[in-house]
Design a protein around this motif. Structure first.
Motif, PDB file in Angstrom:
ATOM      1  N   PRO A 262       0.475   1.568   2.367  1.00 56.09           N
ATOM      2  CA  PRO A 262       1.743   0.908   2.704  1.00 56.09           C
ATOM      3  C   PRO A 262       1.955  -0.416   1.991  1.00 56.09           C
ATOM      4  CG  PRO A 262       0.724   1.795   4.680  1.00 56.09           C
ATOM      5  CD  PRO A 262      -0.279   1.954   3.578  1.00 56.09           C
ATOM      6  N   GLY A 263       0.890  -1.220   1.861  1.00 60.43           N
ATOM      7  CA  GLY A 263       1.028  -2.504   1.182  1.00 60.43           C
ATOM      8  C   GLY A 263       1.362  -2.351  -0.284  1.00 60.43           C
ATOM      9  N   LEU A 264       0.729  -1.388  -0.944  1.00 60.53           N
ATOM     10  CA  LEU A 264       1.018  -1.148  -2.351  1.00 60.53           C
ATOM     11  C   LEU A 264       2.421  -0.581  -2.535  1.00 60.53           C
ATOM     12  CD1 LEU A 264      -2.293   0.351  -3.791  1.00 60.53           C
ATOM     13  CD2 LEU A 264      -1.407  -1.960  -4.044  1.00 60.53           C
ATOM     14  N   ALA A 265       2.836   0.268  -1.599  1.00 59.98           N
ATOM     15  CA  ALA A 265       4.185   0.815  -1.683  1.00 59.98           C
ATOM     16  C   ALA A 265       5.217  -0.303  -1.616  1.00 59.98           C
ATOM     17  CB  ALA A 265       4.416   1.824  -0.563  1.00 59.98           C
ATOM     18  N   ARG A 266       4.973  -1.280  -0.773  1.00 57.50           N
ATOM     19  CA  ARG A 266       5.898  -2.420  -0.677  1.00 57.50           C
ATOM     20  C   ARG A 266       5.858  -3.252  -1.961  1.00 57.50           C
ATOM     21  NH1 ARG A 266       7.176  -6.357   4.407  1.00 57.50           N
ATOM     22  NH2 ARG A 266       8.402  -7.907   3.258  1.00 57.50           N
ATOM     23  N   GLN A 267       4.670  -3.484  -2.491  1.00 63.38           N
ATOM     24  CA  GLN A 267       4.575  -4.233  -3.745  1.00 63.38           C
ATOM     25  C   GLN A 267       5.289  -3.501  -4.876  1.00 63.38           C
ATOM     26  OE1 GLN A 267       0.321  -4.755  -4.210  1.00 63.38           O
ATOM     27  NE2 GLN A 267       0.381  -6.809  -3.327  1.00 63.38           N
ATOM     28  N   ALA A 268       5.157  -2.181  -4.893  1.00 60.95           N
ATOM     29  CA  ALA A 268       5.840  -1.408  -5.929  1.00 60.95           C
ATOM     30  C   ALA A 268       7.351  -1.597  -5.821  1.00 60.95           C
ATOM     31  CB  ALA A 268       5.472   0.069  -5.807  1.00 60.95           C
ATOM     32  N   LEU A 269       7.869  -1.532  -4.610  1.00 56.97           N
ATOM     33  CA  LEU A 269       9.300  -1.750  -4.405  1.00 56.97           C
ATOM     34  C   LEU A 269       9.723  -3.135  -4.886  1.00 56.97           C
ATOM     35  CD1 LEU A 269      12.034  -0.830  -3.094  1.00 56.97           C
ATOM     36  CD2 LEU A 269      11.241  -2.017  -1.027  1.00 56.97           C
ATOM     37  N   GLU A 270       8.964  -4.139  -4.491  1.00 58.70           N
ATOM     38  CA  GLU A 270       9.325  -5.517  -4.830  1.00 58.70           C
ATOM     39  C   GLU A 270       9.185  -5.812  -6.318  1.00 58.70           C
ATOM     40  OE1 GLU A 270       6.842  -7.763  -2.223  1.00 58.70           O
ATOM     41  OE2 GLU A 270       8.114  -7.423  -0.464  1.00 58.70           O
ATOM     42  N   SER A 271       8.430  -4.982  -7.027  1.00 53.03           N
ATOM     43  CA  SER A 271       8.244  -5.215  -8.464  1.00 53.03           C
ATOM     44  C   SER A 271       9.376  -4.634  -9.301  1.00 53.03           C
ATOM     45  CB  SER A 271       6.908  -4.604  -8.928  1.00 53.03           C
ATOM     46  OG  SER A 271       6.972  -3.191  -8.963  1.00 53.03           O
ATOM     47  N   THR A 272      10.305  -3.912  -8.654  1.00 57.54           N
ATOM     48  CA  THR A 272      11.401  -3.306  -9.411  1.00 57.54           C
ATOM     49  C   THR A 272      12.577  -4.268  -9.559  1.00 57.54           C
ATOM     50  OG1 THR A 272      12.447  -2.349  -7.431  1.00 57.54           O
ATOM     51  CG2 THR A 272      10.799  -1.000  -8.589  1.00 57.54           C
ATOM     52  N   ASN A 273      13.438  -3.944 -10.513  1.00 53.27           N
ATOM     53  CA  ASN A 273      14.647  -4.733 -10.731  1.00 53.27           C
ATOM     54  C   ASN A 273      15.482  -4.755  -9.447  1.00 53.27           C
ATOM     55  OD1 ASN A 273      17.621  -5.022 -11.487  1.00 53.27           O
ATOM     56  ND2 ASN A 273      16.639  -5.489 -13.447  1.00 53.27           N
ATOM     57  N   PRO A 274      15.906  -5.933  -8.970  1.00 51.79           N
ATOM     58  CA  PRO A 274      16.591  -6.018  -7.676  1.00 51.79           C
ATOM     59  C   PRO A 274      17.937  -5.311  -7.633  1.00 51.79           C
ATOM     60  CG  PRO A 274      16.686  -8.127  -8.827  1.00 51.79           C
ATOM     61  CD  PRO A 274      15.732  -7.266  -9.579  1.00 51.79           C
ATOM     62  N   VAL A 282       4.328   8.174  -4.206  1.00 53.20           N
ATOM     63  CA  VAL A 282       3.726   9.413  -4.684  1.00 53.20           C
ATOM     64  C   VAL A 282       2.435   9.726  -3.917  1.00 53.20           C
ATOM     65  CG1 VAL A 282       2.906  10.680  -6.705  1.00 53.20           C
ATOM     66  CG2 VAL A 282       4.694   8.943  -6.968  1.00 53.20           C
ATOM     67  N   GLY A 283       1.597   8.708  -3.701  1.00 58.35           N
ATOM     68  CA  GLY A 283       0.359   8.899  -2.965  1.00 58.35           C
ATOM     69  C   GLY A 283       0.613   9.238  -1.504  1.00 58.35           C
ATOM     70  N   VAL A 284      -0.307  10.002  -0.909  1.00 57.51           N
ATOM     71  CA  VAL A 284      -0.171  10.409   0.489  1.00 57.51           C
ATOM     72  C   VAL A 284      -0.647   9.275   1.398  1.00 57.51           C
ATOM     73  CG1 VAL A 284      -0.881  12.073   2.251  1.00 57.51           C
ATOM     74  CG2 VAL A 284      -0.498  12.828  -0.110  1.00 57.51           C
ATOM     75  N   ILE A 285       0.271   8.698   2.161  1.00 56.16           N
ATOM     76  CA  ILE A 285      -0.072   7.636   3.103  1.00 56.16           C
ATOM     77  C   ILE A 285      -0.639   8.277   4.367  1.00 56.16           C
ATOM     78  CG2 ILE A 285       0.877   5.779   4.540  1.00 56.16           C
ATOM     79  CD1 ILE A 285       2.898   5.252   2.320  1.00 56.16           C
ATOM     80  N   PRO A 286      -1.803   7.844   4.858  1.00 56.64           N
ATOM     81  CA  PRO A 286      -2.429   8.463   6.030  1.00 56.64           C
ATOM     82  C   PRO A 286      -1.494   8.516   7.236  1.00 56.64           C
ATOM     83  CG  PRO A 286      -3.962   6.957   4.971  1.00 56.64           C
ATOM     84  CD  PRO A 286      -2.639   6.765   4.287  1.00 56.64           C
ATOM     85  N   ALA A 287      -1.626   9.574   8.015  1.00 55.19           N
ATOM     86  CA  ALA A 287      -0.802   9.753   9.204  1.00 55.19           C
ATOM     87  C   ALA A 287      -0.965   8.569  10.147  1.00 55.19           C
ATOM     88  CB  ALA A 287      -1.201  11.048   9.918  1.00 55.19           C
ATOM     89  N   GLY A 288       0.141   8.162  10.754  1.00 58.98           N
ATOM     90  CA  GLY A 288       0.121   7.061  11.705  1.00 58.98           C
ATOM     91  C   GLY A 288       0.479   5.719  11.116  1.00 58.98           C
ATOM     92  N   GLN A 289       0.448   5.597   9.776  1.00 58.74           N
ATOM     93  CA  GLN A 289       0.817   4.338   9.140  1.00 58.74           C
ATOM     94  C   GLN A 289       2.305   4.342   8.804  1.00 58.74           C
ATOM     95  OE1 GLN A 289      -1.782   2.876   6.077  1.00 58.74           O
ATOM     96  NE2 GLN A 289      -3.589   3.853   6.941  1.00 58.74           N
ATOM     97  N   GLU A 290       2.877   3.147   8.698  1.00 61.24           N
ATOM     98  CA  GLU A 290       4.307   3.026   8.459  1.00 61.24           C
ATOM     99  C   GLU A 290       4.599   2.122   7.272  1.00 61.24           C
ATOM    100  OE1 GLU A 290       6.105   1.668  12.062  1.00 61.24           O
ATOM    101  OE2 GLU A 290       5.845   3.600  13.095  1.00 61.24           O
ATOM    102  N   LEU A 291       5.760   2.337   6.668  1.00 62.73           N
ATOM    103  CA  LEU A 291       6.230   1.491   5.584  1.00 62.73           C
ATOM    104  C   LEU A 291       7.172   0.433   6.135  1.00 62.73           C
ATOM    105  CD1 LEU A 291       7.123   4.185   2.892  1.00 62.73           C
ATOM    106  CD2 LEU A 291       5.094   2.731   2.948  1.00 62.73           C
ATOM    107  N   SER A 292       7.181  -0.732   5.509  1.00 57.64           N
ATOM    108  CA  SER A 292       8.128  -1.776   5.906  1.00 57.64           C
ATOM    109  C   SER A 292       8.566  -2.538   4.661  1.00 57.64           C
ATOM    110  CB  SER A 292       7.498  -2.749   6.909  1.00 57.64           C
ATOM    111  OG  SER A 292       6.422  -3.454   6.319  1.00 57.64           O
TER     112      SER A 292
END
Length: 366
Positions: A262-274, A282-292
């Motif tokens: 989840p933390g890397l997914a957020r960093q990936a989002l923030e690294s894109t052009n606004p 793409v990677g499988v995030i373990p069950a029970g975890q959430e994105l924010s």
């Protein structure tokens, strides 16, 4: 007549796989018996073994296989003995709303078979689950016809087996899900087999700046060789998002989290052009975890999406095998270790440690 075949069986989560002789049933209606030549070890297998995704035990894992048709069940007309084939994780039933839409590979039969008690394998009269209906950690397997694709027999099998999942997931994420554009910039978080395939997909699409990001410095050489223009180790910088912005000005056009964190997914989002950046999980995030994410990071125009198996259908898998055969991309540097089935636990150890880029179990040498 049922066969006795050698297989690696997982009897419980986090337990070493055991090499056993198991009974394999004859192919039934709409099924095909396949003698496997090779199978890759995929992180999804490890996630199932570690209990990060739901899995019934005992189970024969494995889903990155390639082999030859031995026999077909009643009603099978599209395959014949001797065909070079690849089992594929996502079926193509042709009947569900997803298949009929023409826009997705999310066939409902994928989850049905994940949860089904039906299996062609047994041991001492007791059923052994077949991972996603494939079970390629066995010398032979029986696969439903809509989970099988005929592929180019000219492909080197100890490499091409990885196209059945990891390579297709990465290429598809870049070419099908994101539709990376010529002249664009790309950031790839995680350079395992999937991330390296995203890099190759971005290169094929014509991206001119491809930033590989990984905490393992040993991955730099192969990432750069396969098409990355830059490599950043997050341990060497204070803020990975800022570093990506330094290289691109306003952030990349496309970003991919290939780890499943989840933390890397957020960093990936923030690294894109606004204004127009697209970030793909793409990677499988373990069950029970959430994105924010901070709402403003999306309100400015960024897009955040996911990519299951790269959005690829069976026809795309066959096409990617053809592209490998004609040299559009390579797999020599992706497959780092060749193993026997008896060494499958060693393969998972190397996956955990990061020593292996991709390990392959070879049943029959080309």
């Amino acid at each position: 007549m049922p066969l006795v075949v050698k297989a690696a069986v997982a009897f419980g989560p986090n337990e070493p796989l055991q090499i056993r002789e198991v009974t394999l049933a004859d192919p039934g209606p709409g099924e095909v018996l396949v003698k496997l030549r090779a199978t890759g070890l995929c992180h999804s297998d490890l996630s199932a073994l570690e209990g990060k995704i739901a899995q019934t035990f005992p189970v024969i894992l494995g889903h990155e296989g390639i082999g030859d048709v031995v026999a077909v069940g009643d009603g099978v007309t599209d395959f014949a003995p001797g065909d070079r084939v690849m089992p594929y994780l996502v079926p193509d039933c042709g009947e569900c709303a997803f298949c009929k839409s023409g826009r997705t590979n999310l066939c409902v039969q994928m989850m049905v078979r994940r949860q089904s008690a039906k299996t062609p394998f047994s041991l001492d009269g007791q059923p052994i689950a077949s991972y996603c209906g494939l079970g390629t950690f066995a010398e032979m397997t029986v696969v439903p016809v809509d989970s099988l694709v005929k592929v180019n027999p000219g492909a080197r099998t100890d490499h091409a087996c990885c196209i059945a999942c990891g390579v297709t997931t990465g290429l598809g994420a870049a070419l099908i899900t994101a539709k990376v554009t010529p002249g664009s910039s790309v950031a790839v978080f995680g350079t395992g087999g999937v991330g390296l395939s995203v890099i190759q997909g971005a290169k094929i699409a014509g991206a001119t700046r491809i930033i590989a990001i990984d905490t393992n410095p040993a991955k730099a050489a192969i990432a750069l060789k396969l098409g990355a223009t830059d490599f950043i180790n997050p341990k060497d910088v204070e803020n990975i998002v800022v570093e990506v912005q330094k290289l691109t000005g306003m952030g990349v056009d496309f970003a991919f989290d290939c780890v499943g964190h989840p933390g890397l997914a957020r960093q990936a989002l923030e690294s894109t052009n606004p204004a127009w950046g697209l970030s793909v999980c793409v990677g499988v995030i373990p069950a029970g975890q959430e994105l924010s994410a901070a709402p403003f990071n999306l309100m400015t125009g960024r897009k955040w999406t996911g990519s299951l198996m790269g959005g690829a259908k069976r026809v795309d898998v066959a096409r990617y095998v053809d592209m490998y055969v004609d040299g559009t991309y390579g797999l020599d540097d992706l497959v780092s270790h060749h193993l026997t089935l008896d060494e499958v636990n060693k393969g998972f150890e190397m996956m955990r440690s990061g020593e292996a880029v991709r390990s392959v179990v070879v049943y029959v040498a080309d």
